[in-house]
Design an enzyme around this catalytic site. Structure first.
Site, short mmCIF file in Angstrom:
data_model
loop_
_atom_site.label_atom_id
_atom_site.label_comp_id
_atom_site.label_asym_id
_atom_site.label_seq_id
_atom_site.Cartn_x
_atom_site.Cartn_y
_atom_site.Cartn_z
N LYS A 1 0.86 -0.97 0.09
CA LYS A 1 -0.02 -0.05 -0.20
C LYS A 1 1.04 1.19 -0.12
CE LYS A 1 -1.73 2.98 2.06
NZ LYS A 1 -1.94 4.21 1.91
N GLY B 1 6.56 4.78 8.43
CA GLY B 1 5.61 6.03 8.32
C GLY B 1 5.83 6.70 9.70
N SER B 2 4.80 7.52 10.16
CA SER B 2 4.96 8.34 11.39
C SER B 2 4.58 7.41 12.55
CB SER B 2 3.80 9.31 11.22
OG SER B 2 2.44 8.78 11.15
N THR B 3 5.31 7.95 13.73
CA THR B 3 4.91 7.04 14.99
C THR B 3 3.36 7.00 15.25
OG1 THR B 3 7.07 7.66 15.88
CG2 THR B 3 5.62 7.43 17.42
N GLY C 1 2.18 4.57 13.38
CA GLY C 1 2.60 3.01 13.95
C GLY C 1 1.92 2.60 15.07
N GLU D 1 8.83 1.08 11.08
CA GLU D 1 10.15 2.07 11.06
C GLU D 1 9.51 3.40 11.16
OE1 GLU D 1 13.23 1.34 10.61
OE2 GLU D 1 13.07 -0.82 10.00
N CYS E 1 13.64 10.58 7.38
CA CYS E 1 13.26 9.89 8.68
C CYS E 1 14.73 10.01 9.45
CB CYS E 1 12.98 8.48 8.61
SG CYS E 1 13.83 7.34 7.44
N GLU F 1 9.06 16.20 15.31
CA GLU F 1 9.66 15.96 13.99
C GLU F 1 8.86 17.10 12.90
OE1 GLU F 1 8.40 12.29 11.90
OE2 GLU F 1 10.26 12.06 11.35
P1 NAP Z 1 2.18 8.34 7.62
O1 NAP Z 1 1.07 9.43 7.71
O2 NAP Z 1 2.17 7.85 8.91
O3 NAP Z 1 1.62 7.69 6.54
C1 NAP Z 1 2.48 6.28 6.16
C2 NAP Z 1 1.63 5.23 5.26
O4 NAP Z 1 0.37 4.96 6.42
C3 NAP Z 1 0.86 6.04 4.16
O5 NAP Z 1 0.85 4.87 3.25
C4 NAP Z 1 -0.55 6.22 4.75
O6 NAP Z 1 -1.42 6.24 3.62
C5 NAP Z 1 -0.51 5.16 5.71
N1 NAP Z 1 -1.64 5.35 6.83
C6 NAP Z 1 -2.24 6.52 6.89
N2 NAP Z 1 -3.13 6.19 8.02
C7 NAP Z 1 -3.20 4.96 8.49
C8 NAP Z 1 -3.96 4.32 9.08
N3 NAP Z 1 -4.90 4.58 10.24
N4 NAP Z 1 -3.82 2.81 9.18
C9 NAP Z 1 -2.83 2.43 8.35
N5 NAP Z 1 -2.07 3.09 7.33
C10 NAP Z 1 -2.48 4.38 7.40
O7 NAP Z 1 3.77 8.87 7.27
P2 NAP Z 1 3.92 9.86 6.14
O8 NAP Z 1 3.64 11.13 6.29
O9 NAP Z 1 3.57 9.21 4.93
O10 NAP Z 1 5.52 9.71 6.15
C11 NAP Z 1 6.28 10.46 6.97
C12 NAP Z 1 6.69 9.68 8.34
O11 NAP Z 1 7.46 8.55 7.87
C13 NAP Z 1 7.75 10.46 9.00
O12 NAP Z 1 7.35 10.30 10.53
C14 NAP Z 1 8.96 9.73 8.95
O13 NAP Z 1 9.85 10.03 9.97
C15 NAP Z 1 8.50 8.28 8.58
N6 NAP Z 1 9.52 7.57 8.08
C16 NAP Z 1 10.31 6.69 8.56
C17 NAP Z 1 11.35 6.03 8.11
C18 NAP Z 1 12.04 4.97 8.80
O14 NAP Z 1 12.75 4.07 7.96
N7 NAP Z 1 12.25 4.94 9.77
C19 NAP Z 1 11.53 5.98 6.40
C20 NAP Z 1 10.72 7.12 5.92
C21 NAP Z 1 9.77 7.83 6.61
P3 NAP Z 1 -1.82 7.74 2.97
O15 NAP Z 1 -0.47 8.46 2.89
O16 NAP Z 1 -2.39 7.20 1.56
O17 NAP Z 1 -2.74 8.31 4.05
#
Ligand code: NAP
Ligand code: MG
Length: 496
Positions: A191, A243-245, A248, A266, A301, A398
């Site tokens: 996804k 994705g975001s904490t 997660g 992650e 990240c 962040e």
């Molecule tokens: P996000 O809002 O948490 O979204 C990540 C993914 O989860 C997206 O595909 C999103 O879909 C989906 N999602 C959203 N709400 C969900 C829910 N309730 N249940 C299941 N899935 C859901 O994060 P982001 O804004 O895309 O990315 C930024 C974050 O990723 C930052 O906090 C960054 O630090 C972290 N990150 C971490 C790493 C690592 O390896 N540690 C690497 C890269 C990024 P939609 O976008 O389609 O809503």
């Protein structure tokens, strides 16, 4: 070869055909509901494509196809050598389609074309190759046991793996999941983020062309909904998330509410970059500190978003840092000479600008702070630097944008305490010529990766990648990643 200019990539973009359908059970498909969403380019705010907005019926279909393919053994049941051959073909196709995939990534996520052609797409192909090459070499164990027993310890694929990934490195982060998961014999449902679905959709078609059987690799674009439905699904065995904490934490709850699927996270970071007065090379450190926060528009990240600098060298170092920041001038990411592209979308732009406003209230702005190139219709922010305190909001949360918080310290103990005073623990760096300090500080830093006298080094696959504390659990990359996508089995055979 034709010179790669802005005009070259703009021409290519004008004639690019963009696939917006999901990929389920070996075929490109519209969402069952017929719903689509607009995929917008942050370069100019233009709609690039209508993309399938997958919902419950699509999730069920993809999971059922993945389950069926897994049970039939069309992938899991094959000799690892054969999986390797197919995965290598797939990686080769990614490299053949490098320009197309890099262009899709740049248009969709606003990342510089100079990066997507050299880092994102080749990095994804390399990840698939690395796990393909590994998988016919790792075996199980025959363990000591009573004389009347033969004891085997094996690793078996876990089954149906769902991968939910972010938008900052769309295809690269996805490959860190599907590379090891597929190599280990699982069937995968990916996804991508709604903000950047295009490369995932395209590589699924290439997977099919390479010979990955129907149902083994599926891609479901859509908003948060398919991610949530996958995390709640009783027939998904493992959910690998980047994705975001906040999300997660929700995903762990969904697993608890459903089938206790394995959850690997992650998550975010607020990584400290510590510069001691005996830093061996202040110029290199300043360049690295700028790259640590301005590369990829700060949408990293591992961004070195907290610069901890010793009082004795602060003025000298900041002058060098502000100079180094000049290398990051926001511009059209289709221009190969541009090293800083667009923020991924309007929402993220507003989030970043909101943090800059918060910073103006309690911190000293040293550089940037403005949205630029707004007339393009795109979303661009200048490299921004604040002199601040470690308890300021911009220094704790962040931001995921090009905003650096500079924090001053006087002693090593203070630097380590401030560095570790965070809910996150993804990465950290220290700059010192003193070997003892380098090792002692590295040990004390609570982070999954520590860089000494560098930042963001380590492009190869051998280093496990992941976080301490609320930066997540489990590790991507390296052979350890296979642990996430396999179950350990003990088999005891009684001889007589
Ligand atoms: P996000 O809002 O948490 O979204 C990540 C993914 O989860 C997206 O595909 C999103 O879909 C989906 N999602 C959203 N709400 C969900 C829910 N309730 N249940 C299941 N899935 C859901 O994060 P982001 O804004 O895309 O990315 C930024 C974050 O990723 C930052 O906090 C960054 O630090 C972290 N990150 C971490 C790493 C690592 O390896 N540690 C690497 C890269 C990024 P939609 O976008 O389609 O809503
Ligand atoms: Mg987009």
């Amino acid at each position: 070869m034709e010179k790669r200019t802005l005009a070259y990539w703009q021409d290519k973009a004008a004639t690019l055909s963009i696939e917006g359908r999901a990929f389920i059970d070996g075929a490109s498909r519209d969402a069952y509901s017929g719903r689509t969403f607009d995929c917008v380019s942050p370069i100019d705010g233009r709609v690039l494509a209508s993309v399938a907005d997958c919902g419950a019926a699509d999730v069920d279909a993809a999971v059922a196809a993945a389950r069926r393919s897994f049970e039939q053994g069309v992938w899991a049941g094959r000799n690892p050598r054969e999986r390797k051959a197919v995965l290598l073909r797939w990686a080769a196709l990614m490299r053949e389609h490098l320009d197309e995939l890099a262009l899709l990534e740049t248009l969709d996520a606003g990342k510089p074309i100079g990066d997507t052609t050299t880092v994102d797409v080749p990095g994804a192909a390399y990840c698939v190759e690395w796990f393909a090459e590994a998988i016919d070499k790792v075996g199980g164990e025959v363990v000591p046991a009573d004389h009347h027993l033969v004891g085997l310890v094996t690793r078996e694929p876990i089954g149906v793996v769902a991968a939910v990934v972010p938008w900052n490195f769309p295809i690269l982060m996805a490959s860190w999941k599907f590379g090891p998961a597929l190599a280990a014999g699982n069937s995968v449902v990916l996804k991508p983020s709604e903000k950047s679905p295009l490369t995932a959709i395209r590589v699924a078609q290439l997977a099919h062309e390479a010979g990955i059987p129907a149902g083994v690799f599926n891609v479901l674009p859509g908003g948060g909904e398919p991610g949530k439905l996958l995390a709640l699904h009783r027939d998904v065995d493992c959910l690998a998330f980047t994705g975001s904490t906040n999300v997660g934490k929700q995903i762990m709850q969904y697993a608890g509410q459903s089938n206790l699927k394995r959850v690997w996270l992650e998550l975010g970071g607020k990584s400290p970059n510590i510069v001691l007065p005996d830093c061996p090379d202040l110029d290199r450190a300043a360049k690295a500190a700028a790259g640590a926060i301005f590369y990829n528009m700060g949408e990293m990240c591992t961004a070195g978003s907290r610069l901890l600098v010793h009082r004795d060298i602060k003025d000298v170092f900041l002058a060098k840092l502000l100079e180094a920041a000049k290398a990051y001038k926001p511009g059209n990411p289709l221009d190969p000479d541009v090293s800083m592209g667009a923020i991924v979308d309007k929402l993220q732009l507003e989030r970043v600008l909101g943090y800059i406003e918060a910073g103006r209230k309690d911190s000293t702005l040293l550089l940037g702070g403005e949205r630029v190139n707004a007339s393009s219709g795109g979303f661009y922010v200048e490299p921004t630097v604040f002199d601040t305190r470690h308890d300021a909001r911009i220094a704790r949360e962040e931001i995921f944008g090009p905003v650096l918080s500079v924090i001053t310290f006087d002693t090593i103990d203070e630097a380590v305490r401030v560095a570790n005073d965070s809910d996150y623990g993804l990465a950290a760096a220290v700059w010192t010529a003193n070997l003892t300090h380098a090792h002692e500080i590295s040990r004390r830093l609570r982070a999954g990766t520590v860089w000494v006298n560098c930042y963001d080094e380590g492009g190869d696959m051998n280093f496990p990648f992941g976080g301490f504390k609320e930066s997540g659990n489990g590790r991507d990359k390296s052979l350890h990643a296979l642990e996430k996508y396999t179950e350990l089995k003990s088999t005891l055979v009684r001889l007589r």
